[in-house]
Every structure is written in structure tokens, then in C-alpha cells.
Design a protein around this motif. Structure first.
Motif, PDB file in Angstrom:
ATOM      1  N   LYS A 207       0.857  -1.183   0.000  1.00 27.72           N
ATOM      2  CA  LYS A 207       0.000   0.000   0.000  1.00 27.72           C
ATOM      3  C   LYS A 207       0.896   1.236   0.000  1.00 27.72           C
ATOM      4  CE  LYS A 207      -3.794   0.015   2.492  1.00 27.72           C
ATOM      5  NZ  LYS A 207      -4.712  -0.105   3.665  1.00 27.72           N
ATOM      6  N   LYS A 236       0.106   7.223   7.538  1.00 27.07           N
ATOM      7  CA  LYS A 236       0.663   5.879   7.328  1.00 27.07           C
ATOM      8  C   LYS A 236       0.078   4.885   8.314  1.00 27.07           C
ATOM      9  CE  LYS A 236       4.915   3.304   6.658  1.00 27.07           C
ATOM     10  NZ  LYS A 236       6.352   3.202   6.906  1.00 27.07           N
ATOM     11  N   SER A 237      -0.067   5.317   9.570  1.00 23.93           N
ATOM     12  CA  SER A 237      -0.639   4.450  10.597  1.00 23.93           C
ATOM     13  C   SER A 237      -2.133   4.237  10.388  1.00 23.93           C
ATOM     14  CB  SER A 237      -0.378   5.056  11.973  1.00 23.93           C
ATOM     15  OG  SER A 237      -1.031   4.318  12.980  1.00 23.93           O
ATOM     16  N   GLU A 238      -2.859   5.311  10.137  1.00 26.62           N
ATOM     17  CA  GLU A 238      -4.318   5.230   9.993  1.00 26.62           C
ATOM     18  C   GLU A 238      -4.732   4.347   8.818  1.00 26.62           C
ATOM     19  OE1 GLU A 238      -5.505   9.278   9.594  1.00 26.62           O
ATOM     20  OE2 GLU A 238      -4.747   9.851  11.566  1.00 26.62           O
ATOM     21  N   SER A 240      -2.705   2.044   7.331  1.00 29.87           N
ATOM     22  CA  SER A 240      -1.868   0.829   7.290  1.00 29.87           C
ATOM     23  C   SER A 240      -1.050   0.764   6.007  1.00 29.87           C
ATOM     24  CB  SER A 240      -2.752  -0.426   7.423  1.00 29.87           C
ATOM     25  OG  SER A 240      -3.477  -0.402   8.630  1.00 29.87           O
ATOM     26  N   ASP A 242       2.377   0.824   3.619  1.00 31.41           N
ATOM     27  CA  ASP A 242       3.767   0.363   3.646  1.00 31.41           C
ATOM     28  C   ASP A 242       4.728   1.491   3.294  1.00 31.41           C
ATOM     29  OD1 ASP A 242       3.342  -2.613   4.041  1.00 31.41           O
ATOM     30  OD2 ASP A 242       2.152  -2.285   2.233  1.00 31.41           O
TER      31      ASP A 242
END
Length: 306
Positions: A207, A236-238, A240, A242
Motif C-alpha cells: 500500500k 501511514k498508521s491510519e 496501514s 507500507d
């Protein structure tokens, strides 16, 4: 009112708006826009004293879509079977477009702006666009090619830009003010702009998310690099992701900046684009757009270079 509605994507950019008005003037269609205008067309329409028709919830006639060739991001009012024409400048197979819009005439040509294709249509029938439409076309080409500096700029874009400047002598001034207005808007609404315009794709089970800020001058945003990196880390966290990074062309200085939230994203882009690196900041003397980066990623993926 015409039986044909011409429009672009929801929250249309300068190219979508200019192409819609050009098509409407040439063929007598009704230009309608959905969502909210982005800062560039908002500024230019205000300067030209054009009041756009927005967010019609019903349309009984046909549709024409410009600066787009799929239903992704298009207004829900559009019925694909009632689309009679599609005009776009991105790489996409015309046959795929015909499958989506079975009753449409399709024009897909790789130029810097869809507005270039509409301007050429005026020439084909021996007409000239009005001064206002010429100004819109001029601003669309400047916006889409970052003042003729991107890799997708063609001779056709340059030729049309020159012709529009003669038909609309104030267009150059309006275009520069447009870029400054957009940059100020970005500076005042930094996180909102990054989040609203953020795009991501899944490519080979990874992603990949890319933020983009096209600015007249990047200094004030570079001063807030830590804020940008925080936003990228959150996205990036929200989502997910890469890979995640910001692409920021500086039009005035003709420099392209990249900001990275982590080493993996930095290393990933380093396989695709050449840039000098200082910490989390990359710098290149070649302006590049997000869609051009995505094209390079897809080309390298098809060649198994990742």
C-alpha cells in the motif's frame, strides 16, 4: 438549458473546470460542478467574474465528462449509459473506457492538460474561444504542467498556451496570481489540504500513499517540515500503508522536494527518482507530479524491478 451536462470530477481542479467551460462554449452544453471548487479554479472564476453552476441533484439529459475517464471520483448523478463523450489526457486504454461508457465517443490523448485538447477542437472548426475561456485554458495548462516544467508537457501544450496568451492578454498575470493564491491557501490549511488530497494505491501487495503540494514557493512549508512529517506518520498508521511520502514541486525555483516519515519510504522512492538527501528531505532539480511518479512505479513493477 442544454440537454447535455458537461462536468469533471467531484471537487474539480483547474483543468476540469476550464475543459468544461471550453466544451460548453464550443458545443452549447451546460457546465455543472460538484463538491467544492479547488483553490485555483475558485480564484480564477472569481477574477473572471464567472459564477459556476454547482451541485445539481437531477439531470434528465446526456452527460459529457472531461479530464476524467472512469467513474472513480465522479458525481453520483452521472449515468454511465447516458455519457455521450469522454475527453481525458491520462494514459488509459480507450477500449476500457468504451466498456465503462458504452454510448460515448472517447478521446484519450497524452498531453499535459485536457484543456489543450478542447482548445485544439476550436481550431479544428475554425473558431476562437472567448477571452474568458482562453484565460481558463491558459490557467489550466499552467496548473497541470507546473508552468510547462513537468515531464508530461508536450509541444501541443506549449503551442496552445502561446495562442491563448494572445487571445487573453491578462491570462499570464491571472495564472501567476492563481499560483500564489493556492500556495497561501495551502500554508493556511496545511493539514486539511494534505489529508483531503492524499491518495493511495495497492501495488504488488504494497500500500503506497503519496501526498502532493504544488506550490509557487516552498520556503514557508519547508519551515514546517516537522508538522508535515507528523501528518505523514499519522496517515501511514491510519491507513496501514507500507510506503508514504510527500511530493512538493516548487514552481518559482523549479525545485522538487520530497518529505519522508521513515527510511523505508525514502529508500523506496530512491529506486524510482534521483534526488539529493538531507535527513528526511529529498531535493531534485526536475519537477515531477504524483501521477508521473505513479506511472514510474507501475512501469518498474511491470518490469519486476522491485
Amino acid at each position: 438549458m442544454s440537454k447535455t451536462l458537461v462536468t469533471a470530477k467531484v471537487n474539480p481542479d483547474m483543468d476540469g473546470v476550464a475543459s468544461s467551460y471550453a466544451y460548453a462554449e464550443l458545443y452549447g452544453a451546460t457546465p455543472v460542478f460538484y463538491g467544492a471548487l479547488l483553490p485555483e479554479p475558485h480564484f480564477v472564476l472569481r477574477e473572471l467574474k464567472i459564477t459556476p453552476l454547482m451541485n445539481l441533484d437531477k439531470w434528465e439529459g446526456n452527460f459529457v465528462i472531461v479530464d476524467a475517464s472512469s467513474m472513480r471520483g465522479m458525481p453520483s448523478v452521472i449515468d454511465p449509459c447516458r455519457v455521450i463523450e469522454v475527453i481525458d489526457h491520462r494514459f488509459v486504454a480507450p477500449q476500457e473506457v468504451k466498456e465503462l461508457f458504452p454510448n460515448a465517443r472517447v478521446q484519450i490523448e497524452l498531453v499535459g492538460a485536457a484543456a489543450t485538447l478542447l482548445a485544439e477542437r476550436f481550431e479544428e472548426v475554425g473558431k476562437e474561444p472567448s477571452e474568458k475561456v482562453a484565460s481558463l485554458i491558459y490557467c489550466a495548462i499552467i496548473s497541470n504542467t507546473l508552468n510547462l516544467n513537468t515531464r508530461n508537457t508536450t509541444f501541443r501544450d506549449k503551442e496552445i498556451l502561446s495562442k491563448m496568451s494572445k487571445l487573453a492578454p491578462l491570462s499570464k498575470k491571472i495564472a501567476e496570481e492563481m499560483l500564489r493564491y493556492k500556495t497561501k491557501y495551502i500554508e493556511e490549511n496545511l493539514e486539511e489540504v494534505i489529508r483531503n488530497d492524499f491518495k493511495w494505491w495497492e501495488i504488488k501487495n504494497e500500500k503506497i500513499g503519496i501526498a502532493q503540494l504544488e506550490v509557487y514557493k516552498a520556503d514557508n512549508i519547508l519551515d514546517r517540515a516537522e508538522d508535515v512529517i507528523r501528518i505523514l506518520k499519522e496517515l501511514k498508521s491510519e491507513l496501514s500503508l507500507d510506503i508514504c511520502f510527500l511530493n512538493m514541486p516548487d514552481i518559482e525555483d523549479r525545485v522538487n522536494y520530497f518529505l519522508f516519515p521513515d527510511p523505508a519510504s525514502r529508500e523506496f522512492l530512491g529506486k524510482i527518482v534521483n534526488f539529493d538527501l538531507e535527513g528526511n528531505l529529498g531535493k531534485s532539480d526536475q519537477l515531477i507530479l504524483r501521477k508521473e511518479i505513479l506511472k514510474l512505479i507501475n512501469e518498474m513493477t511491470r518490469s519486476n524491478l522491485f
